[in-house]
Enzyme design. Structure first.
Site, PDB file in Angstrom:
ATOM      1  N   GLY A 185     -13.117  69.360  35.050  1.00 40.15           N
ATOM      2  CA  GLY A 185     -12.158  69.762  36.077  1.00 40.15           C
ATOM      3  C   GLY A 185     -12.109  68.841  37.274  1.00 40.15           C
ATOM      4  O   GLY A 185     -11.582  69.197  38.328  1.00 40.15           O
TER       5      GLY A 185
ATOM      6  N   LYS B 236      -9.389  63.041  31.934  1.00 44.77           N
ATOM      7  CA  LYS B 236      -8.169  62.234  32.072  1.00 44.77           C
ATOM      8  C   LYS B 236      -8.518  60.738  32.150  1.00 44.77           C
ATOM      9  O   LYS B 236      -7.868  59.901  31.517  1.00 44.77           O
ATOM     10  CB  LYS B 236      -7.434  62.693  33.335  1.00 44.77           C
ATOM     11  CG  LYS B 236      -6.089  62.081  33.523  1.00 44.77           C
ATOM     12  CD  LYS B 236      -5.425  62.639  34.792  1.00 44.77           C
ATOM     13  CE  LYS B 236      -4.097  61.938  34.994  1.00 44.77           C
ATOM     14  NZ  LYS B 236      -3.594  62.078  36.357  1.00 44.77           N
TER      15      LYS B 236
ATOM     16  N   TYR C 115      -4.299  67.853  26.807  1.00 44.13           N
ATOM     17  CA  TYR C 115      -3.600  66.707  26.208  1.00 44.13           C
ATOM     18  C   TYR C 115      -2.110  66.726  26.525  1.00 44.13           C
ATOM     19  O   TYR C 115      -1.497  65.668  26.696  1.00 44.13           O
ATOM     20  CB  TYR C 115      -3.849  66.678  24.696  1.00 44.13           C
ATOM     21  CG  TYR C 115      -5.292  66.373  24.388  1.00 44.13           C
ATOM     22  CD1 TYR C 115      -5.798  65.086  24.563  1.00 44.13           C
ATOM     23  CD2 TYR C 115      -6.168  67.368  23.991  1.00 44.13           C
ATOM     24  CE1 TYR C 115      -7.129  64.805  24.329  1.00 44.13           C
ATOM     25  CE2 TYR C 115      -7.504  67.104  23.756  1.00 44.13           C
ATOM     26  CZ  TYR C 115      -7.982  65.821  23.929  1.00 44.13           C
ATOM     27  OH  TYR C 115      -9.303  65.542  23.713  1.00 44.13           O
TER      28      TYR C 115
HETATM   29  C1  LIG Z   1     -11.397  68.859  27.289  1.00 41.78           C
HETATM   30  C2  LIG Z   1     -12.186  68.092  28.325  1.00 41.78           C
HETATM   31  C3  LIG Z   1     -12.530  66.725  27.781  1.00 41.78           C
HETATM   32  C4  LIG Z   1     -11.365  67.975  29.610  1.00 41.78           C
HETATM   33  O1  LIG Z   1     -12.090  67.192  30.540  1.00 41.78           O
HETATM   34  P1  LIG Z   1     -12.004  67.460  32.109  1.00 41.78           P
HETATM   35  O2  LIG Z   1     -12.735  66.363  32.782  1.00 41.78           O
HETATM   36  O3  LIG Z   1     -12.403  68.850  32.426  1.00 41.78           O
HETATM   37  O4  LIG Z   1     -10.430  67.318  32.372  1.00 41.78           O
HETATM   38  P2  LIG Z   1      -9.704  66.763  33.686  1.00 41.78           P
HETATM   39  O5  LIG Z   1     -10.435  67.259  34.894  1.00 41.78           O
HETATM   40  O6  LIG Z   1      -9.507  65.300  33.559  1.00 41.78           O
HETATM   41  O7  LIG Z   1      -8.313  67.511  33.546  1.00 41.78           O
HETATM   42  C5  LIG Z   1      -7.058  66.850  33.504  1.00 41.78           C
HETATM   43  C6  LIG Z   1      -5.993  67.934  33.564  1.00 41.78           C
HETATM   44  O8  LIG Z   1      -6.073  68.780  32.404  1.00 41.78           O
HETATM   45  C7  LIG Z   1      -6.270  70.135  32.804  1.00 41.78           C
HETATM   46  N1  LIG Z   1      -7.189  70.770  31.849  1.00 41.78           N
HETATM   47  C8  LIG Z   1      -8.423  70.353  31.507  1.00 41.78           C
HETATM   48  N2  LIG Z   1      -8.966  71.188  30.594  1.00 41.78           N
HETATM   49  C9  LIG Z   1      -8.049  72.158  30.365  1.00 41.78           C
HETATM   50  C10 LIG Z   1      -8.016  73.299  29.529  1.00 41.78           C
HETATM   51  N3  LIG Z   1      -9.037  73.621  28.740  1.00 41.78           N
HETATM   52  N4  LIG Z   1      -6.911  74.069  29.574  1.00 41.78           N
HETATM   53  C11 LIG Z   1      -5.872  73.761  30.381  1.00 41.78           C
HETATM   54  N5  LIG Z   1      -5.849  72.683  31.185  1.00 41.78           N
HETATM   55  C12 LIG Z   1      -6.919  71.890  31.182  1.00 41.78           C
HETATM   56  C13 LIG Z   1      -6.861  70.058  34.172  1.00 41.78           C
HETATM   57  O9  LIG Z   1      -6.602  71.237  34.902  1.00 41.78           O
HETATM   58  C14 LIG Z   1      -6.159  68.851  34.752  1.00 41.78           C
HETATM   59  O10 LIG Z   1      -4.862  69.219  35.190  1.00 41.78           O
HETATM   60  P3  LIG Z   1      -4.179  68.550  36.495  1.00 41.78           P
HETATM   61  O11 LIG Z   1      -4.063  67.072  36.189  1.00 41.78           O
HETATM   62  O12 LIG Z   1      -2.884  69.247  36.597  1.00 41.78           O
HETATM   63  O13 LIG Z   1      -5.126  68.806  37.615  1.00 41.78           O
HETATM   64  C15 LIG Z   1     -13.490  68.860  28.693  1.00 41.78           C
HETATM   65  O14 LIG Z   1     -13.137  70.177  29.029  1.00 41.78           O
HETATM   66  C16 LIG Z   1     -14.543  68.893  27.605  1.00 41.78           C
HETATM   67  O15 LIG Z   1     -15.300  67.966  27.426  1.00 41.78           O
HETATM   68  N6  LIG Z   1     -14.660  70.000  26.862  1.00 41.78           N
HETATM   69  C17 LIG Z   1     -15.694  70.174  25.844  1.00 41.78           C
HETATM   70  C18 LIG Z   1     -15.480  69.283  24.659  1.00 41.78           C
HETATM   71  C19 LIG Z   1     -14.084  69.336  24.170  1.00 41.78           C
HETATM   72  O16 LIG Z   1     -13.526  70.405  23.959  1.00 41.78           O
HETATM   73  N7  LIG Z   1     -13.495  68.177  23.990  1.00 41.78           N
HETATM   74  C20 LIG Z   1     -12.128  68.070  23.606  1.00 41.78           C
HETATM   75  C21 LIG Z   1     -12.006  67.658  22.220  1.00 41.78           C
HETATM   76  S1  LIG Z   1     -10.349  67.809  21.725  1.00 41.78           S
END
Ligand SMILES: CC(C)(COP(=O)(O)OP(=O)(O)OC[C@H]1O[C@@H](n2cnc3c(N)ncnc32)[C@H](O)[C@@H]1OP(=O)(O)O)[C@@H](O)C(=O)NCCC(=O)NCCS
Length: 140
Positions: free
Chosen positions: A80, A85, A112
């Site tokens: 978050g 990103k 995504y």
């Molecule tokens: C998915 C993941 C990589 C996102 O990383 P993150 O650092 O939390 O994401 P960011 O802070 O860069 O978020 C970018 C945007 O996406 C949004 N976002 C992130 N995760 C989200 C979710 N689960 N649902 C909805 N929106 C989400 C953020 O709110 C942000 O929005 P904004 O630009 O409007 O502020 C992270 O939650 C993660 O590692 N999860 C566990 C492993 C996983 O599921 N990996 C994904 C494999 S497909």
């Protein structure tokens, strides 16, 4: 805060990567297999917060026009804050002529979509562990 972006596999602690992937519910493949996958990828990104590895991801590609993204993880306590990103943007920037495909962990699609990915209407996958992937919500 000291944020460092590393785009190679030098000095990566694969046991740590493996542990973080298990904690993210992204499978329990052993460390040497994770190492092989990252080292054989076209692009890798590791984000360090001071000396702590807080996120990573990788892309495989033909280097010409097609690529796929896998194994994107940000540590829960650092989610978050834009690091996910940052990982995606670095991977996309390293392959500027390529299309990208990926499959999101169920529930992470919006992350995504915000990066301009769109749901594929004809996406097809042949998973070795087909029943497990169906149970996890990846396939019909
Ligand atoms: C998915 C993941 C990589 C996102 O990383 P993150 O650092 O939390 O994401 P960011 O802070 O860069 O978020 C970018 C945007 O996406 C949004 N976002 C992130 N995760 C989200 C979710 N689960 N649902 C909805 N929106 C989400 C953020 O709110 C942000 O929005 P904004 O630009 O409007 O502020 C992270 O939650 C993660 O590692 N999860 C566990 C492993 C996983 O599921 N990996 C994904 C494999 S497909």
């Amino acid at each position: 805060v000291n944020i460092r972006v590393q785009t190679n596999c030098l000095n990566i602690n694969w046991d740590y990567v493996t542990e973080k992937m298990i904690q993210a519910n992204m499978g329990n493949r052993p460390a040497e297999i994770r190492k092989m996958a990252f080292e054989n990828s076209s692009s890798v990104v590791f984000i360090f917060h001071s000396d702590l590895l807080i996120g990573f991801g990788r892309a495989i590609s033909d280097g010409a026009y097609e690529a796929a993204i896998y194994d994107v993880v940000v540590l829960p306590e650092f989610q978050g804050r834009g690091f996910g990103k940052m990982i995606l943007e670095h991977l996309i920037d390293t392959l500027p002529t390529c299309n990208f495909i990926l499959f999101a962990v169920p529930g992470k699609e919006t992350f995504y979509e915000k990066l301009n990915f769109r749901k594929m209407k004809t996406g097809m996958a042949l998973f070795r562990r087909a029943i497990l992937m169906k149970e996890k919500g990846y396939t019909d």
